[in-house]
Design a protein around this motif. Structure first.
Motif, short mmCIF file in Angstrom:
data_model
loop_
_atom_site.label_atom_id
_atom_site.label_comp_id
_atom_site.label_asym_id
_atom_site.label_seq_id
_atom_site.Cartn_x
_atom_site.Cartn_y
_atom_site.Cartn_z
N VAL A 164 0.56 -1.12 0.12
CA VAL A 164 0.01 0.30 0.07
C VAL A 164 1.22 1.08 0.32
CG1 VAL A 164 -1.97 -1.27 0.89
CG2 VAL A 164 0.09 0.04 2.43
N ASN A 165 2.15 0.95 -0.05
CA ASN A 165 3.25 2.41 0.00
C ASN A 165 3.34 2.45 -1.22
OD1 ASN A 165 4.82 4.44 1.49
ND2 ASN A 165 6.73 3.06 0.58
N ARG A 166 3.17 1.30 -2.01
CA ARG A 166 2.48 1.79 -3.44
C ARG A 166 1.38 3.57 -4.12
NH1 ARG A 166 3.84 -2.54 -7.82
NH2 ARG A 166 5.34 -4.05 -6.61
N GLU A 167 2.01 3.37 -5.29
CA GLU A 167 0.94 4.81 -5.78
C GLU A 167 0.18 3.59 -7.02
OE1 GLU A 167 0.42 7.43 -5.63
OE2 GLU A 167 1.66 7.81 -3.82
N PHE A 168 -1.52 4.16 -6.22
CA PHE A 168 -2.39 3.18 -7.47
C PHE A 168 -3.48 3.57 -6.89
CE2 PHE A 168 -1.67 0.78 -2.79
CZ PHE A 168 -3.48 0.51 -2.89
N ARG A 169 -4.61 3.20 -8.16
CA ARG A 169 -5.90 3.87 -7.91
C ARG A 169 -6.42 3.36 -6.84
NH1 ARG A 169 -9.19 3.79 -12.59
NH2 ARG A 169 -10.66 3.91 -11.47
N LYS A 219 -5.91 4.11 -3.87
CA LYS A 219 -5.23 3.87 -2.26
C LYS A 219 -5.81 4.07 -1.14
CE LYS A 219 -1.53 7.28 -1.97
NZ LYS A 219 -0.76 7.96 -2.17
N ARG A 220 -6.13 5.41 -1.64
CA ARG A 220 -6.83 5.66 0.08
C ARG A 220 -7.74 4.85 0.39
NH1 ARG A 220 -7.31 11.81 0.91
NH2 ARG A 220 -9.09 12.05 1.08
N ARG A 234 -6.20 1.65 2.40
CA ARG A 234 -5.69 2.39 3.41
C ARG A 234 -6.65 2.38 4.40
NH1 ARG A 234 -1.27 6.29 2.27
NH2 ARG A 234 0.58 5.08 0.70
#
Lengths: 308, 278
Positions: free
Chosen positions: A112-117, A119-120, A123
């Motif tokens: 979840v530290n990556r950038e992806f659609r 993400k929020r 998390r």
């Protein structure tokens, strides 16, 4: 020659009464402000802590103050086969659960530290197992581990991997594994969010510098990420170890320490002996065995906090 | 290009989905069980993961045939009471330790941190005796007074981090303009620390709402229990299958904390990571 006019500094006017003067003295005000917190902690934390240590050296029962018996309770417990199982259980439970939570939580944090659609939202919802009352999720696990209607058994039978039934909580080792699985499920988000916080403090320029020096993904992890993350990992692990060794509700709700006292931890056995059985002194002695873990954990965390 | 899409599926999306399914399945299972009629729940030849006849009969039974309503009321009262008490102590303690460098403030800061590490398992047996001697047995006050022992250390620690992040210059300016220390706290620090206070509030409320051990030990009569204890002790009754109402209760007991959490998720995560970094 220009003249410099000097004026006296405007005097700050503050209340001059006794109350005003006390409120302005930072020693007096400080003491006044910490008093309510310290009072509650003294009466309901420090005092019972001391009382618990005292009780563990007595033969107190419910309604009876009891008298000093020295190490009697401890000697009795060390010869008690149920208690010996508890020591083994606690070691196994804490070691297996904490290691799995650390590894899986770390993996989740990296993901979840990556950038992806999304993400929020990911998390946010990944924290749910840790947010909802553990006693209520323990009830769900109790239902998932039902000997007849377990959804795991049903699914395994449906896809043809299993023909009979699994008595998850009826066999000692299976019951231990089932409890450890439930504990891991609940603890993964705590590690993930803690380690995610650490990952986000790693400056991208460090990775860039490492890349310029020709570091691959493993080297970046080993020489950049890991050193930054280590202190936080230690704090999170120490904290989780204390919580896991001191676990009560998962065990009590799912197995009540059974089958045949095989899955007790210190907390559940202490509850059974002291609150249900009335042997306060003996129960307090069982609880006291958590203390060495606590002291060890405090020393480790201080060691690392000081280095920080 | 195709290769990298495949790699990212294998090394990223697949594990991420595996985690999400694993972490969320128990909640799905809670929901499905709560709305499936009894004749489907205990019939293994049907698809267990779905129902085409959702029902509210379990909720009806839970709300009208058990003590769920008083449990809900007790849990709310206790969580609110403990949170208010703990936070009003913690705000002052955090300000005093962090900003008024009075004699002994360092030692008190460390002592508060250490008290956070003491697990309830060590305390519940002697506490039971103390609660009894104070005449608080089976009363909400027993929990309202004991929950702050884990709420105050946590909230104080969290708020100290917030106070630390507020520049001292702001305070100095107000002092030069003649503000008293109490005025500085009220008009400068508290408004600026509001996000921190909110996080501490959410944390304290959820921790109190979720607590199990003290509630199990200090409350004894059916009507005075909290949701976590009441459901597990009163609805698991030997041979009778109560899974529907039980899961309905687990769902209703989880919803308030999940709702509060979803409204303040940003604060929650920020507060948590802030508290861990401290």
């Amino acid at each position: 020659m220009p003249s410099v006019q000097v004026t006296t500094a405007a005097r700050v006017v503050r209340p001059a009464g006794l109350v005003g003067r006390v409120l302005e003295n930072h020693h007096a005000l400080g003491v006044m402000m910490v008093t309510p917190a310290l009072l509650i902690l003294a009466i309901f934390l420090a005092y019972p802590f001391g009382l618990g240590v005292w009780l563990s050296f007595t033969n107190a029962t419910i309604g009876q103050a009891g008298r000093f018996v020295g190490l009697g309770n401890f000697r009795y417990l060390l010869g008690d086969s149920v208690f010996r199982v508890v020591v083994l259980n606690t070691t196994l439970y804490a070691a297996a659960a904490v290691v799995c939570k650390l590894v899986l939580g770390f993996l989740l944090a990296l993901l979840v530290n990556r950038e992806f659609r999304g993400k929020r939202i990911v998390r946010a919802i990944m924290l749910l197992p840790w947010i909802v009352p553990t006693s209520l999720s323990a009830l769900v696990f109790y239902w998932i581990y039902d000997p007849t209607f377990s959804i795991i058994t049903w699914a395994l039978r449906r896809i043809g991997l299993l023909h009979g039934f699994i008595n998850y909580l009826g066999d000692p080792n299976l019951a231990r594994a089932s409890l450890i699985a439930a504990n891991i499920w609940r603890g993964i988000p705590f590690f993930a969010i803690g380690l995610l916080a650490g990952l986000q403090t790693v400056s991208p320029t460090l990775y860039e510098a490492a890349a310029i020096d020709g570091a691959g993904p493993w080297q970046k992890f080993w020489f950049v990420t890991w050193p930054v993350l280590l202190p936080l990992t230690v704090v999170v692990t120490v904290f989780s170890t204390i919580m896991t060794v001191g676990d009560f509700q998962l065990i009590w709700i799912i197995t009540h320490g059974g089958p045949a006292n095989a899955t007790h931890l210190f907390g559940t056995l202490a509850y059974q002996r002291a609150i249900q059985g009335g042997f306060i002194g003996e129960g307090a002695a069982i609880s006291a065995f958590v203390l060495p873990v606590l002291v060890g954990a405090v020393m480790v965390s201080f060691h690392y906090l000081r280095r920080e | 290009m195709r290769r990298s899409a495949l790699t990212s599926t294998l090394t990223f999306y697949l594990p991420l989905w595996a985690f999400l399914v694993l972490l969320l399945f128990p909640f799905y299972w809670m929901l499905v069980t709560a709305v499936r009629p009894n004749k489907e729940l205990y019939n293994l030849s049907l698809n267990q993961l779905w129902t085409s006849h959702p029902t509210l009969q379990h909720f009806q039974k839970l709300l009208f045939a058990t003590h769920f309503a008083p449990w809900l009321q007790n849990t709310m009262l206790i969580a609110l009471g403990a949170t208010v008490l703990a936070l009003s102590c913690a705000v002052f303690a955090a300000y005093a330790v962090q900003r008024l460098r009075f004699r002994g403030s360092g030692v008190i800061g460390v002592a508060i941190f250490l008290s956070y590490l003491v697990p309830p398992v060590i305390l519940f047996i002697p506490l039971a005796r103390i609660i009894n001697e104070l005449g608080l047995w089976d009363r909400p006050a027993a929990l309202i007074l004991t929950y702050p022992t884990f709420l105050i250390p946590f909230a104080t620690w969290l708020l100290m981090g917030y106070f630390k992040s507020i520049p001292v210059e702001l305070e100095d300016c107000a002092r030069i303009d003649g503000a008293t220390r109490v005025q500085v706290l009220r008009h400068i620090l508290l408004p600026l620390a509001l996000p921190g206070i909110l996080s501490a509030l959410i944390f304290s409320f959820t921790l109190s709402w979720n607590e199990y051990l003290y509630a199990l030990v200090f409350l004894s009569s059916t009507g005075s229990k909290t949701i976590p204890v009441g459901l597990a002790t009163e609805l698991i009754t030997g041979d009778v299958f109560q899974w529907g109402p039980l899961m309905a209760g687990a769902l209703l007991g989880s919803v308030p904390v999940a709702l509060i959490y979803s409204f303040f998720v940003e604060h929650y995560v920020a507060g948590l990571t802030g508290a861990l970094k401290e």
